[in-house]
Scaffold this active site. Structure first.
Site, PDB file in Angstrom:
ATOM      1  CG  HIS A   1      -0.149   4.395   4.911  1.00  0.00           C
ATOM      2  ND1 HIS A   1      -0.919   3.584   5.721  1.00  0.00           N
ATOM      3  CD2 HIS A   1      -0.914   5.498   4.662  1.00  0.00           C
ATOM      4  CE1 HIS A   1      -2.081   4.171   5.952  1.00  0.00           C
ATOM      5  NE2 HIS A   1      -2.112   5.316   5.325  1.00  0.00           N
TER       6      HIS A   1
ATOM      7  CG  HIS B   1      -0.334   0.065   2.533  1.00  0.00           C
ATOM      8  ND1 HIS B   1       0.469  -0.942   3.040  1.00  0.00           N
ATOM      9  CD2 HIS B   1      -0.381   1.017   3.506  1.00  0.00           C
ATOM     10  CE1 HIS B   1       0.868  -0.615   4.258  1.00  0.00           C
ATOM     11  NE2 HIS B   1       0.372   0.573   4.554  1.00  0.00           N
TER      12      HIS B   1
ATOM     13  CG  ASP C   1       0.414  -1.709   7.497  1.00  0.00           C
ATOM     14  OD1 ASP C   1       1.280  -2.604   7.549  1.00  0.00           O
ATOM     15  OD2 ASP C   1       0.666  -0.503   7.661  1.00  0.00           O
TER      16      ASP C   1
ATOM     17  CG  ASP D   1       4.760   2.899   7.355  1.00  0.00           C
ATOM     18  OD1 ASP D   1       3.870   3.279   6.584  1.00  0.00           O
ATOM     19  OD2 ASP D   1       4.561   2.039   8.241  1.00  0.00           O
ATOM     20  CG  HIS D   2       4.279  -0.014   4.095  1.00  0.00           C
ATOM     21  ND1 HIS D   2       4.290  -1.379   4.329  1.00  0.00           N
ATOM     22  CD2 HIS D   2       3.767   0.545   5.219  1.00  0.00           C
ATOM     23  CE1 HIS D   2       3.820  -1.624   5.534  1.00  0.00           C
ATOM     24  NE2 HIS D   2       3.491  -0.479   6.096  1.00  0.00           N
TER      25      HIS D   2
ATOM     26  CG  HIS E   1      -4.206  -0.273   6.251  1.00  0.00           C
ATOM     27  ND1 HIS E   1      -4.148  -0.239   7.634  1.00  0.00           N
ATOM     28  CD2 HIS E   1      -3.193   0.532   5.813  1.00  0.00           C
ATOM     29  CE1 HIS E   1      -3.153   0.539   7.997  1.00  0.00           C
ATOM     30  NE2 HIS E   1      -2.561   1.022   6.926  1.00  0.00           N
TER      31      HIS E   1
ATOM     32  CG  HIS F   1       3.919  -2.960  10.401  1.00  0.00           C
ATOM     33  ND1 HIS F   1       2.958  -2.271  11.096  1.00  0.00           N
ATOM     34  CD2 HIS F   1       4.253  -2.166   9.356  1.00  0.00           C
ATOM     35  CE1 HIS F   1       2.702  -1.126  10.501  1.00  0.00           C
ATOM     36  NE2 HIS F   1       3.481  -1.036   9.424  1.00  0.00           N
TER      37      HIS F   1
END
Length: 315
Positions: free
Chosen positions: A65, A63, A211, A67-68, A140, A269
């Site tokens: 976000h 996805h 997530d 942090d990914h 998510h 995570h």
């Protein structure tokens, strides 16, 4: 097949855990590795491993976000400097291609290799003679996918001594038998591959979930998997936060593995709120219901060998 974790933290980096990234090392199977998610500073993490960016074949993004994905521009750029010339395929949700192309354009970054973008929807996202990768949407706060990697059945081992006893000469015909082809000997006799090879072996199944709250698609993707990689951002004491923010607890992950009939569970995570003693307790709780589980740390590597999963040490 090896799995090496390059970032196991949630949201933002900490002193002990970088943001999300893991490598599925298929060096024996394909001579390459695949990357799943690419959080900030993933390329810095790679510098502390034996991974070579030029060997990177595919990137799967769960996805969008930060942090990914925030590590992607730097890694893509450095791959050019480090001799990467082969095609790189990037899989991910709608919008990923636009973000990468605009970032590279605005920063005037030139790549010495082509990129193929595959916009992920539910279903098969990749298949060849050796592997099948399918995706399903998870639950998510933004569109997010989980991936199921299935290695196709492996040819049985050639019983060389048996083949030679039947009169097969050393040379190309042994290779033909090994590859599943029947052969005809000089005297006219036919030797069947199935008569001199072991039965085919099942390949491995690895499920990597982005997530997500606990959901049915996580179970479907994990069904009978040899390894499930599942987020564990929260624990039972913070399960209300998990539900609010579209995440899972350690016990959510364990229950998914149980429902799916999975063999092994790798939890990553993790929120930076947890101290080492908290993480130890989280793992103890999981072990009460699912024994074959690990909570992973940055740079840890796990090997799938002879149908068993174990921590891998290069020492």
């Amino acid at each position: 097949m090896h799995i090496q974790f390059l970032g196991t933290g949630a949201g933002m980096p900490s002193k002990t855990r970088n943001t999300s990234a893991l490598a599925v090392k298929l060096l024996e199977e394909r001579g390459t590795f695949w990357l799943f998610d690419c959080g900030e500073a993933t390329q810095h993490q790679i510098l502390h491993t034996t991974l070579k960016p030029r060997k990177l074949e595919k990137i799967f993004i769960t996805h969008l976000h930060g942090d990914h994905i925030f590590g992607l521009p730097g890694l893509l750029s450095s791959r050019s400097f480090q001799g990467g010339e082969e095609l790189l395929t990037i899989y991910g949700p709608a919008g990923l291609k636009t973000w990468i192309e605009q970032t590279l354009q605005l920063s005037q970054t030139h790549l010495n290799y082509p990129i193929e973008f595959v916009e992920v929807t539910e279903g098969v996202v990749f298949e060849d003679d050796g592997f099948l990768v399918t995706a399903k949407p998870l639950q998510h706060v933004i569109p997010c996918f989980g991936y199921r990697i299935e290695q196709k059945p492996l040819r049985g081992t050639l019983q060389i001594e048996k083949a030679i006893a039947l009169g097969v000469p050393k040379g190309p015909q042994l290779g033909q038998l090994k590859n599943g082809c029947d052969i005809t000997l000089a005297d006219g006799r036919v030797v069947k591959s199935s008569d001199v090879t072991d039965p085919p072996k099942d390949g491995f199944i690895v499920t990597i979930l982005g997530d997500t709250r606990s959901c049915e698609n996580a179970v479907l993707l994990s069904e009978n998997a040899d390894i499930v990689v599942h987020e564990s951002t929260f624990d039972h004491a913070t399960e209300a936060l998990a539900a609010n923010y579209g995440h899972s607890t350690n016990m959510d992950a364990a229950n998914i593995a149980i429902k799916a009939g999975a063999k092994n569970l790798l939890l990553n995570h993790l929120s930076a709120r947890f101290f080492p003693q908290d993480i130890k307790k989280m793992l103890q709780e999981v072990h009460e219901v699912f024994e074959n589980a690990y909570i992973v740390a940055d740079f840890e590597e796990y090997e799938w060998h002879q149908e068993k999963l174990a921590p891998f040490s290069q020492q």
